[in-house]
Structure formats: structure tokens, C-alpha cells
Design a protein around this motif. Structure first.
Motif, short mmCIF file in Angstrom:
data_model
loop_
_atom_site.label_atom_id
_atom_site.label_comp_id
_atom_site.label_asym_id
_atom_site.label_seq_id
_atom_site.Cartn_x
_atom_site.Cartn_y
_atom_site.Cartn_z
N ASN A 11 0.81 -1.22 0.00
CA ASN A 11 0.00 0.00 0.00
C ASN A 11 0.85 1.28 0.00
N GLU A 12 1.64 1.43 -1.08
CA GLU A 12 2.46 2.63 -1.26
C GLU A 12 2.17 3.25 -2.64
N LYS A 13 0.90 3.36 -2.97
CA LYS A 13 0.51 3.84 -4.29
C LYS A 13 1.11 5.20 -4.62
N ASN A 14 1.17 6.09 -3.63
CA ASN A 14 1.62 7.45 -3.89
C ASN A 14 3.14 7.59 -4.00
N THR A 15 3.87 6.57 -3.57
CA THR A 15 5.33 6.68 -3.58
C THR A 15 6.02 5.62 -4.44
N ILE A 16 5.29 4.64 -4.92
CA ILE A 16 5.92 3.48 -5.56
C ILE A 16 6.62 3.85 -6.87
N VAL A 17 6.07 4.77 -7.64
CA VAL A 17 6.69 5.13 -8.92
C VAL A 17 8.06 5.78 -8.68
N ALA A 18 8.12 6.72 -7.77
CA ALA A 18 9.40 7.39 -7.46
C ALA A 18 10.42 6.37 -6.96
N PHE A 19 9.97 5.42 -6.16
CA PHE A 19 10.87 4.40 -5.62
C PHE A 19 11.45 3.52 -6.73
N VAL A 20 10.58 2.95 -7.55
CA VAL A 20 11.05 2.05 -8.61
C VAL A 20 11.91 2.80 -9.61
N ASP A 21 11.50 4.00 -9.97
CA ASP A 21 12.29 4.78 -10.94
C ASP A 21 13.69 5.07 -10.40
N SER A 22 13.81 5.30 -9.09
CA SER A 22 15.13 5.55 -8.52
C SER A 22 16.01 4.30 -8.60
N LEU A 23 15.42 3.12 -8.51
CA LEU A 23 16.18 1.88 -8.67
C LEU A 23 16.61 1.69 -10.13
N LEU A 24 15.76 2.07 -11.04
CA LEU A 24 16.07 1.90 -12.47
C LEU A 24 17.13 2.89 -12.95
N LYS A 29 23.89 -0.58 -12.53
CA LYS A 29 22.61 -1.24 -12.77
C LYS A 29 22.57 -2.59 -12.07
N PRO A 30 21.51 -2.86 -11.31
CA PRO A 30 21.37 -4.19 -10.72
C PRO A 30 21.03 -5.22 -11.79
N ILE A 82 23.16 -9.59 -2.40
CA ILE A 82 21.79 -9.08 -2.30
C ILE A 82 21.82 -7.69 -1.68
N ALA A 83 21.14 -6.74 -2.31
CA ALA A 83 20.93 -5.41 -1.72
C ALA A 83 19.45 -5.29 -1.40
N VAL A 84 19.13 -4.83 -0.21
CA VAL A 84 17.73 -4.71 0.19
C VAL A 84 17.40 -3.26 0.52
N THR A 85 16.17 -2.91 0.22
CA THR A 85 15.64 -1.59 0.55
C THR A 85 14.13 -1.72 0.66
N ASP A 86 13.45 -0.62 0.91
CA ASP A 86 12.00 -0.65 1.11
C ASP A 86 11.31 0.37 0.23
N ALA A 87 10.12 0.04 -0.19
CA ALA A 87 9.27 1.03 -0.84
C ALA A 87 8.92 2.13 0.17
N GLY A 88 8.55 3.29 -0.36
CA GLY A 88 8.35 4.45 0.49
C GLY A 88 9.61 5.28 0.59
N GLU A 93 21.20 8.08 -6.72
CA GLU A 93 21.66 7.49 -7.97
C GLU A 93 22.88 6.59 -7.80
N THR A 94 23.74 6.90 -6.83
CA THR A 94 24.97 6.12 -6.64
C THR A 94 24.88 5.16 -5.45
N TRP A 95 23.68 4.96 -4.94
CA TRP A 95 23.49 4.09 -3.76
C TRP A 95 24.12 2.72 -3.97
N LEU A 96 23.73 2.04 -5.01
CA LEU A 96 24.21 0.68 -5.23
C LEU A 96 25.70 0.65 -5.56
N GLU A 97 26.14 1.60 -6.36
CA GLU A 97 27.56 1.68 -6.71
C GLU A 97 28.43 1.85 -5.47
#
Length: 333
Positions: A11-24, A29-30, A82-88, A93-97
Motif C-alpha cells: 500500500n504505497e501507491k503514492n510513492t511506488i513510482v518514485a521508488f522504482v524509478d530511482s532503482l532503475l 545497474k542491478p 543481495i541489496a535490500v531496501t524498502d518502498a516508500g 543514484e549512486t546508492w548501489l555503486e
């Protein structure tokens, strides 16, 4: 180094797009992004299905708690890291790197603790962030050994050795997972520049619910028992003379000393640091109020969590199977 990113959501409808786009948009690249949706009912799953159709993420939708969701996603991951994070949240941009750089150290770590920052939208949210985390957190052992699973990476072999996240614990599961990894002798390092941004609770009611649940689950697992007991003793020493005031108003004066000690030792140092960090003297009192509110809510949650353990043996029995002890209190004995 190939890495699988695993995240959970509900139930993160309002934040899920920003979250996924930041991963992409990660500079590194993962190899895959696995998102476990815990049976969202607000339209989150439908949004994620579109990413899944474009093969940008792997979507798993199943009614589960956060530990079950993480374990499910990690079990499906194809890579050894494995890298883990949460929606919300929104990952920088350089988190994973920045996280992955640390896996090349010698000796190689088993766990890389990422970092986080707050996106505050109000003075209240700012006070919450300063009250619940010390301003110098980045320089403490807590940053290294107690990372939030909104910003964390580890070898899949370490997760397997730990038997995954504790599925019997609804909240505070990442704290216990960190403790289990340390119990197993895993090597931790801290990636200070691997930043995930997230928003603190925005209302007193939301904050109370969050901290109550944290304290309750901490008590169910025996996390931080001594700190909660000290907190209870301080407040009992303050409140008891006030309640006895109906016998004699003079008895109420007995609360002055424990109150002053509580303020001096437990509240004021962090509140002053918070005010100095933001160069806003008035913030000291706001942070002070939030810190005390969190402690009172924490007492209630802790007591209920201890009652849970007395009523049901599932907590001690599950913990015994998972990590060899029925409570963390046994590790300190």
C-alpha cells in the motif's frame, strides 16, 4: 559483480513510482530488481504489474509480513550479493555503486551497511528525525552494526547461514537479523555515502503507532531490554510521588530529582545537539517533547510485548529454533 536488489511493499501507491524509478536510474545497474508486494489493496500492485510487463522488475504478489516478503524475494534472487531496501524510500543514484565498492575490500565483508537521510516536509518531521536518531549517528557503532534494511547489502550465503529474516517477528526484524549475523561472526563495514532517503512519520498518531510496534516487537525478541527497564524506572520514580500527592502535596517534590536526572542524562544532550546542528535553538524543545513522547509510547509497547511472551511460547520457541536462544537476554547472561 552482479547484484540482486530485493524490496518489499504494501500500500504505497503514492510513492511506488518514485521508488522504482530511482532503482532503475542507478549508476550501477542491478542484474535484477525483485519486488514483493504484500497483497496491496490501494492500487500499488497494479502499478508494479506495468513494470513487470516491461521486464524492468520481477513482481511477486503474496500476502506476507515484511520478513516473509524479504525471504521470499531473496530466495528467488539469482545472484550471490543481495541489496535490500524498502518502498516508500528513494535511493540516490549512486546508492548501489557505493555499496558494492566495499565488497572489494580485503578482507572481504559479509555485510555492507548502507546509510540513510530524511526527507522532512515539516518542523514536526524534522523533530522526529532528530529525536529518534542522534545527530552524530554516522560516527557511531550503531551505523555499522545496526543498519536499517532500507539500506543494506549482504552475501546471500550469509543470509542462508542466518536462516533468513525472522518471519515470526512482525517489526524490528532487521535489528534481530543484524544481531544474528553478528552472532555468526559476519564481518560488517559501513558505506557512509550509500544513501537512501525516506520520510519520517508526519503526525503524532503515526509516530505513536510506529514506536509502539517497534517496542512491542523488541520486547517479544528481547531486544534492548535493559534500556526499556531503565526508562521504566525513571518514569516510575517521577510518577509515583505525583500520585501520592493526594496524601500530602509535599510528597510531589520527590519527583523533582528523578525528573532532573532523566532530563540531564537521557533527553537534553541529544536535544541540544539537534538544536546546534540546525542552528535553531527553539528546535531543542520540540525534539525534547518528541523524545519524551517516544519513550512513553515505548514503555507501553514494551510492557505489552513482555506480556505477549508470557501468554504465548511461540516467540521464545521460534527464536530458539532460529538463533539458538529463546531471548537476546540469554546471550548476555
Amino acid at each position: 559483480m552482479q547484484v540482486s536488489v530485493v524490496a518489499t511493499v504494501r500500500n504505497e501507491k503514492n510513492t511506488i513510482v518514485a521508488f522504482v524509478d530511482s532503482l532503475l536510474k542507478q549508476s550501477k545497474k542491478p542484474a535484477e530488481i525483485i519486488i514483493v508486494d504484500g497483497a496491496s489493496t490501494d492500487g500499488t500492485r497494479e502499478i508494479l504489474e506495468k513494470y513487470d510487463e516491461r521486464q524492468e522488475v520481477v513482481l511477486i504478489s503474496q500476502d506476507c509480513n515484511i520478513s516473509e516478503g524479504r525471504n521470499l524475494g531473496i530466495s528467488k534472487a539469482k545472484n550471490k550479493v543481495i541489496a535490500v531496501t524498502d518502498a516508500g524510500c528513494v535511493v540516490t543514484e549512486t546508492w548501489l555503486e557505493n555499496i558494492l565498492e566495499y565488497f572489494n575490500q580485503d578482507p572481504q565483508p559479509d555485510v555492507v551497511a548502507g546509510n540513510f537521510r530524511f526527507n522532512c516536509h515539516s518542523s514536526f518531521e524534522e523533530a522526529v528525525s532528530l529525536a529518534t536518531f542522534p545527530p552524530n549517528r554516522d560516527e557511531t557503532e550503531a551505523a555499522v552494526y545496526y543498519p536499517s534494511s532500507r539500506s543494506l547489502a549482504f552475501r546471500k550465503s550469509a543470509w542462508e547461514k542466518a536462516r533468513g529474516y525472522p518471519e515470526w517477528l512482525a517489526v524490528a526484524e532487521d535489528t534481530l537479523f543484524n544481531i544474528r549475523l553478528r552472532q555468526l561472526g559476519c564481518r560488517f563495514v559501513f558505506a557512509k555515502d550509500a544513501i537512501v532517503r525516506w520520510r519520517p512519520r508526519a503526525t503524532w498518531r503515526a509516530l505513536a503507532k510506529q514506536r509502539f510496534n517497534f517496542a512491542r516487537c523488541n520486547a517479544q525478541a528481547g531486544i534492548g531490554t535493559q534500556g526499556y527497564i531503565i526508562n521504566i524506572k525513571y518514569h516510575a520514580a517521577i510518577v509515583a510521588p505525583l500520585l501520592l500527592g493526594f496524601l500530602s502535596p509535599w510528597l510531589m517534590l520527590l519527583s523533582v530529582y528523578p525528573l532532573s536526572q532523566h532530563l540531564r542524562q537521557n533527553l537534553l544532550p541529544q536535544a541540544r545537539q539537534a538544536a546546534e546542528k540546525n542552528n535553531r535553538p527553539e528546535m531543542k524543545w520540540y525534539v525534547l517533547a518528541v523524545m519524551e513522547f517516544v519513550r512513553l509510547v515505548g514503555i507501553a509497547g514494551f510492557l505489552l510485548g513482555r506480556l505477549d511472551r508470557l501468554i504465548s511460547k511461540k516467540y521464545s520457541e521460534s527464536q530458539k529454533v532460529w538463533m539458538g536462544v529463546g531471548s537476546l537476554d540469554e546471550l548476555k547472561a
